[in-house]
Motif scaffolding. Sequence first.
Motif, PDB file in Angstrom:
ATOM      1  N   LEU A   7      18.748   7.733 -23.993  1.00 19.22           N
ATOM      2  CA  LEU A   7      19.687   6.730 -23.516  1.00 19.22           C
ATOM      3  C   LEU A   7      18.912   5.616 -22.831  1.00 19.22           C
ATOM      4  N   LEU A   8      18.970   4.407 -23.397  1.00 23.90           N
ATOM      5  CA  LEU A   8      18.200   3.271 -22.884  1.00 23.90           C
ATOM      6  C   LEU A   8      18.878   2.604 -21.702  1.00 23.90           C
ATOM      7  N   ASN A   9      20.176   2.392 -21.799  1.00 19.50           N
ATOM      8  CA  ASN A   9      20.922   1.764 -20.713  1.00 19.50           C
ATOM      9  C   ASN A   9      22.410   1.982 -20.925  1.00 19.50           C
ATOM     10  N   ASN A  21      31.172  -5.142 -13.580  1.00 17.81           N
ATOM     11  CA  ASN A  21      30.253  -4.387 -14.428  1.00 17.81           C
ATOM     12  C   ASN A  21      29.029  -3.898 -13.653  1.00 17.81           C
ATOM     13  N   VAL A  22      28.677  -2.627 -13.853  1.00 17.51           N
ATOM     14  CA  VAL A  22      27.448  -2.050 -13.301  1.00 17.51           C
ATOM     15  C   VAL A  22      26.541  -1.689 -14.468  1.00 17.51           C
ATOM     16  N   HIS A  23      25.323  -2.183 -14.437  1.00 15.64           N
ATOM     17  CA  HIS A  23      24.357  -1.948 -15.513  1.00 15.64           C
ATOM     18  C   HIS A  23      23.280  -0.988 -15.040  1.00 15.64           C
ATOM     19  N   LEU A  24      23.170   0.158 -15.712  1.00 18.73           N
ATOM     20  CA  LEU A  24      22.117   1.139 -15.420  1.00 18.73           C
ATOM     21  C   LEU A  24      21.068   1.077 -16.525  1.00 18.73           C
ATOM     22  N   SER A  25      19.820   0.892 -16.148  1.00 21.47           N
ATOM     23  CA  SER A  25      18.735   0.842 -17.123  1.00 21.47           C
ATOM     24  C   SER A  25      17.841   2.059 -16.934  1.00 21.47           C
ATOM     25  N   PHE A  26      17.578   2.773 -18.021  1.00 17.10           N
ATOM     26  CA  PHE A  26      16.755   3.975 -17.955  1.00 17.10           C
ATOM     27  C   PHE A  26      15.339   3.746 -18.490  1.00 17.10           C
ATOM     28  N   SER A  37       8.644   7.695 -23.290  1.00 17.24           N
ATOM     29  CA  SER A  37       9.584   7.933 -22.184  1.00 17.24           C
ATOM     30  C   SER A  37       9.002   8.786 -21.067  1.00 17.24           C
ATOM     31  N   GLU A  38       7.710   9.088 -21.110  1.00 13.72           N
ATOM     32  CA  GLU A  38       7.127  10.027 -20.154  1.00 13.72           C
ATOM     33  C   GLU A  38       7.380   9.635 -18.695  1.00 13.72           C
ATOM     34  N   LYS A  39       7.321   8.346 -18.385  1.00 15.19           N
ATOM     35  CA  LYS A  39       7.517   7.893 -17.003  1.00 15.19           C
ATOM     36  C   LYS A  39       8.958   7.476 -16.731  1.00 15.19           C
ATOM     37  N   TYR A  40       9.844   7.763 -17.664  1.00 19.91           N
ATOM     38  CA  TYR A  40      11.225   7.288 -17.543  1.00 19.91           C
ATOM     39  C   TYR A  40      12.234   8.412 -17.788  1.00 19.91           C
ATOM     40  N   ARG A  41      11.925   9.623 -17.349  1.00 19.54           N
ATOM     41  CA  ARG A  41      12.785  10.764 -17.665  1.00 19.54           C
ATOM     42  C   ARG A  41      13.823  11.073 -16.583  1.00 19.54           C
ATOM     43  N   GLY A 375      13.787  16.098 -21.750  1.00 10.25           N
ATOM     44  CA  GLY A 375      14.974  15.266 -21.867  1.00 10.25           C
ATOM     45  C   GLY A 375      15.073  14.264 -20.739  1.00 10.25           C
ATOM     46  N   GLN A 376      16.307  13.795 -20.473  1.00 10.99           N
ATOM     47  CA  GLN A 376      16.573  12.867 -19.389  1.00 10.99           C
ATOM     48  C   GLN A 376      17.466  13.543 -18.352  1.00 10.99           C
ATOM     49  N   LEU A 377      17.200  13.233 -17.092  1.00 11.97           N
ATOM     50  CA  LEU A 377      18.022  13.747 -16.002  1.00 11.97           C
ATOM     51  C   LEU A 377      18.402  12.588 -15.100  1.00 11.97           C
ATOM     52  N   CYS A 378      19.702  12.341 -14.986  1.00 15.64           N
ATOM     53  CA  CYS A 378      20.218  11.306 -14.100  1.00 15.64           C
ATOM     54  C   CYS A 378      21.179  11.972 -13.122  1.00 15.64           C
TER      55      CYS A 378
END
Length: 448
Positions: A7-9, A21-26, A37-41, A375-378
Amino acid sequence: MKNTFYLLNMDVSGIKSIQENVHLSFYKKTVDKGFDSEKYRVKAIYGENGAGKSALVTAVKIFQDLILDDNYLNDSKTQIFLDEIVNKVTQNFYFDCEFLFCSNNTSRVYHYSVSIGKRENGIYEIQSEHLKVKNGNYANSRYNMVFEIENGELAFLDCSDNEREWIERKTMNLLSSHSFIGLYLINFEVDNIIKDSVSATLFINILACSTLAMVIKVYIAEEDQHELYFLRKKIRGNALDKQKMIDELLGYEDSINIFSSVNESHVDKKSFEEYKERINQLTRFIKIFKSDLVSIDIDAKENGGEYICDLNLNYGGYVINKEFESTGIKKLIRLFDCFVAASRGRIVFVDEMDSNLNDVYLCKLIEYFMYYGKGQLCFTTHNLDPMTVLKENKNSIDFLSSDNHLVSWTSRGNASPDNCYKNGMIEDSPFNIDATDFVGIFGEYREL
């Protein structure tokens, strides 16, 4: 390149207190063949009480349910839920996301959006929905429209004339109450796909968006699921909880068809051996925090084609049902499936991950997902300790204000994010309060 969903954003508006609007960038702005994506998980979302952190997680759940549950908007429970949770000023919920799908040496970036609004009769329906795709190997590639729905009508569809005619018949008068993605996958014909390369491309693009919804796992705190509230308001009928899943997902099924949950009480007999393996894994996990744990025993009662299961934690000298464990251990058990999912490549959203968890445990878990997770964790949180870990990564700390303004942490010399946050130095985050501010509320007591 291994199969990957990322998920990019995402953009969210019109839910709870989030009006604008709220914009979340991953990930960073540029996506090309060098995607890493190693530094963006991992991402943590901070904010004062009532800022809308939980609303962002809930918005993801609405997107997921809309895609996977073909009866979602027709369910009276959903309509009650939307009437309560959609922003009262806008009366329109909007969700938008960009995501990357990598398969072998091919990368595609997709842009999906949906808008749900309230009609004059009080019913919520889909006002618009669209899906676009572009080449993910080149930063300057442009989007091509896959489909576009406006006011219940099929405005555009990238397919042959014959297939469009067939799809229009299958979706007639349904596009206001159903996602086009779900309708298409329910009605698609395999023979047509095999014979027509254009149809095959359309199918792959729609399936990619459906698979994203399946890859996502959402944890919302029990107190925010409003089950008792709906039970009281529901006049008649039973809530229908039906989700259509696609069995074969372009080779990606092995990474998303993970056994559902250690917290499930009803387990199909065919899945029972897999369930036992997962409980053994849960036992090893809990032993890290409770070294005297001997085992987690399954109390399984046969019920037709399934077992009704309960879990008991065995400490040798005594046995305790999981519901009577400490709140911290219960929270770890409830989050276990989310942790498994995030470790194996799925996209996980957790609301209030820090509640009832020891600070040390929380930070060590976050470190694992930063360095070893696939994976990704938010997650949303109020605990400041994870900032010391997260600041080492990129796009990992966001601050959400009560006026829907989101600020991402960037390095500020020797300043630390936790100190800046506590001292009111983050834009629109008014935490520069003092103990004396409460004197006017509670008074000042001095012993005579």
